[in-house]
Write a protein that holds these residues in place. Structure first.
Motif, short mmCIF file in Angstrom:
data_model
loop_
_atom_site.label_atom_id
_atom_site.label_comp_id
_atom_site.label_asym_id
_atom_site.label_seq_id
_atom_site.Cartn_x
_atom_site.Cartn_y
_atom_site.Cartn_z
N THR A 1 56.33 50.68 43.79
CA THR A 1 55.04 50.13 43.35
C THR A 1 55.22 48.74 42.75
O THR A 1 54.49 47.81 43.07
CB THR A 1 54.39 51.07 42.31
OG1 THR A 1 54.21 52.36 42.89
CG2 THR A 1 53.05 50.52 41.87
N LEU A 2 56.20 48.60 41.87
CA LEU A 2 56.42 47.30 41.23
C LEU A 2 57.00 46.28 42.22
O LEU A 2 56.70 45.09 42.14
CB LEU A 2 57.35 47.44 40.03
CG LEU A 2 56.65 47.74 38.69
CD1 LEU A 2 56.00 49.11 38.73
CD2 LEU A 2 57.62 47.64 37.52
N VAL B 1 50.83 59.96 38.05
CA VAL B 1 50.53 58.55 37.83
C VAL B 1 49.49 58.06 38.83
O VAL B 1 49.64 58.21 40.04
CB VAL B 1 51.81 57.70 37.96
CG1 VAL B 1 51.49 56.22 37.82
CG2 VAL B 1 52.83 58.13 36.92
N ASP B 2 48.40 57.50 38.29
CA ASP B 2 47.38 56.85 39.12
C ASP B 2 47.86 55.42 39.35
O ASP B 2 47.92 54.61 38.43
CB ASP B 2 46.03 56.86 38.38
CG ASP B 2 44.91 56.27 39.21
OD1 ASP B 2 45.08 55.14 39.73
OD2 ASP B 2 43.84 56.90 39.33
N ARG C 1 48.94 49.69 38.10
CA ARG C 1 48.96 48.26 38.46
C ARG C 1 48.13 47.43 37.48
O ARG C 1 48.52 46.32 37.10
CB ARG C 1 48.47 48.08 39.90
CG ARG C 1 49.51 48.44 40.96
CD ARG C 1 49.06 48.02 42.34
NE ARG C 1 48.02 48.89 42.85
CZ ARG C 1 48.23 49.96 43.63
NH1 ARG C 1 49.47 50.27 43.97
NH2 ARG C 1 47.23 50.69 44.04
N ALA C 2 46.98 47.99 37.07
CA ALA C 2 46.15 47.27 36.10
C ALA C 2 46.89 47.12 34.77
O ALA C 2 46.83 46.06 34.13
CB ALA C 2 44.83 48.02 35.90
N GLU D 1 39.16 59.80 29.90
CA GLU D 1 39.28 59.83 31.35
C GLU D 1 39.32 58.44 31.97
O GLU D 1 39.60 58.29 33.15
CB GLU D 1 38.10 60.61 31.95
CG GLU D 1 38.00 62.06 31.48
CD GLU D 1 39.23 62.87 31.85
OE1 GLU D 1 39.79 62.64 32.96
OE2 GLU D 1 39.64 63.71 31.04
N LYS D 2 38.99 57.41 31.17
CA LYS D 2 38.91 56.04 31.67
C LYS D 2 37.99 55.95 32.87
O LYS D 2 38.25 55.27 33.87
CB LYS D 2 40.31 55.50 32.02
CG LYS D 2 41.24 55.43 30.82
CD LYS D 2 42.56 54.77 31.16
CE LYS D 2 43.46 54.66 29.92
NZ LYS D 2 44.75 54.01 30.20
#
Length: 468
Positions: free
Chosen positions: A21-22, A105-106, A111-112, A251-252
């Motif tokens: 991802t990174l 992990v979402d 990323r945000a 929950e964001k």
């Protein structure tokens, strides 16, 4: 140069997922399977970000958060927690973690989080807090240092302090010095929103969801996406809304009124109230779980009476601002006026000082503001001390009450029921001004002359009474 991140996790699959991802975000990564290897890498190499799992073979993520806070204080560290482990996440934030992400992990949220963390300015960059928050007292120096540190975190902050002390300014500076500075800062007075409109105001609504909903409307959470939502007077929220607010924070995500799907939101929450929130919890007026979610870190803003040495600089700054606003030369503050201000208790804090100086600035025809121009009443009793009623002996020990009601002949001078003296006098002032304006067909210069006051004084009163 590309950014570098340290990933700490004992599960190879998680490490690989995070590295991929990174890597797609053009971030170089190094990985460690435990605290020992993580500390060794931190000592040998420089990183821009650290992601650590909470549970490690030789300790936990909070141990690493504390180590980084001591040995590498400029490095943001985010903690990966198990799903539903909100208490653990809050403990990590209190220990100094930048933020947290839950398993599974979402990747969009991750990323945000990474984008936000990498926007942090260097640790010794105080931004412009020094120019926006006037005062050199020890209390203000401490406050500015706390703001600079809290700006580097995404932890929810509860800003405490009396009305008028500058809680919103402190919250705004936290936003402006942090990585969300380019995003919106959305302040909302929770006590000013009608109960029946709260859900729509906070979460938005869909067209046709209720009478009057003629179009889709985004709520305050959506408006603050990518930035900061400042909940002022949060203690005034009704209990039913507190439940919905808690869920949105945890929950964001929010669901607009009439909507079928939740909308993901990326918002930092700052809150404030002049009430003692812990007391509101004890009396059952505020939910304990929401209290713990909002009050991860408390930032106390000092009362003006606790930093009287800042009065000269504050007065100069306020008078200069008024001179700009009114396009007029600012009068100076006389020694007697400053002495009167320093002896005053300021129950309304900086906001009251602003009102006192604006009134004096507007009504003063001299080049110097004197004590008489301030129109100060007798110094109020410090609200932190017990009142006379609190110190009164029990009723059985008191002397018989004396009837202090006015004679019947003075009944016509009594205030209208439910009206304060200030409201009553304001209503008389309003009527006199309106009568004078109507008599001169709203010629303000002529009306001021008939009232026996200057044109500038009339402008001030019109603004104060909302008659402009």
């Amino acid at each position: 140069m590309s950014k570098r991140a340290l990933i700490v996790d004992d599960e190879p699959d998680i490490r690989e997922l995070l590295e991929i991802t990174l890597g797609r975000m053009k971030i170089d990564t190094r990985a460690a399977k435990d605290l020992l290897h993580a500390r060794r890498m931190l000592a040998e190499e420089a990183f821009d970000l650290c992601l650590t799992d909470m549970h490690l073979p030789d300790g936990n993520g909070i141990d690493l958060v504390r180590h980084i806070g001591t040995e590498h204080p400029g490095l943001p560290v985010a903690v990966i927690t198990a799903f539903g482990s909100m208490d653990t996440a809050i403990s990590a934030l209190k220990a100094g973690a930048f933020d947290f992400v839950q398993k599974p992990v979402d990747l969009e949220q991750l990323r945000a989080l990474i984008d936000t963390a990498l926007k942090l300015s260097p640790l010794d960059d105080d931004g412009n807090a020094l120019t926006q928050m006037t005062g050199s007292s020890p209390a203000m120096r401490t406050l500015r240092g706390q703001i600079a540190r809290l700006a580097r975190s995404q932890a929810p902050i509860y800003v405490s302090g009396e009305s008028g002390s500058g809680k919103e300014l402190a919250a705004r500076l936290i936003h402006e010095q942090g990585p969300r500075a380019e995003g919106p800062f959305v302040p909302v007075n929770c006590g000013a929103i009608p109960t029946e409109l709260m859900e729509s105001e906070f979460f938005g609504h869909m067209k046709g969801s209720f009478t009057g909903a003629v179009a889709d409307k985004e709520g305050l959470f959506q408006a603050a996406h990518g930035g900061t939502l400042f909940l002022d007077e949060v203690a005034d929220l009704p209990l039913a809304m507190q439940v919905k607010l808690l869920r949105a924070i945890q929950e964001k995500a929010v669901r607009p009124v009439g909507g079928q799907h939740e909308v993901q939101i990326d918002v930092r929450i700052l809150s404030a109230t002049h009430k003692r929130l812990a007391n509101e919890v004890e009396t059952g007026r505020f939910r304990q779980d929401l209290y713990y979610r909002l009050n991860v870190i408390e930032l106390p803003v000092p009362a003006l009476r606790d930093r009287r040495e800042d009065l000269p600089a504050l007065a100069d700054e306020i008078l200069g601002r008024l001179a700009e606003e009114y396009a007029n030369k600012a009068p100076k503050l006389g020694a007697d006026a400053l002495e009167a201000l320093e002896a005053y208790d300021f129950p309304g804090n900086v906001r009251e000082l602003e009102n006192i100086l604006e009134r004096a600035f507007t009504l003063c025809d001299q080049k110097t503001i004197h004590a008489a121009d301030l129109n100060l009443v007798a110094t109020p009793v410090n609200r932190s001390r017990p009142s006379a009623a609190d110190q009164a002996p029990p009723a059985s020990a008191q002397a018989p009450a004396i009837d202090s009601s006015p004679p019947a002949s003075n009944a016509e001078h009594a205030l209208p029921e439910g009206s304060s003296l200030e409201d009553y006098l304001e209503s008389i002032e309003r009527k006199l001004i309106i009568d004078a304006l109507e008599a001169t067909r709203w010629n303000k210069t002529a009306a001021a002359k008939n009232l026996g006051i200057t044109f500038r004084a009339l402008r001030y009163r019109l603004k104060k009474l909302g008659l402009e």
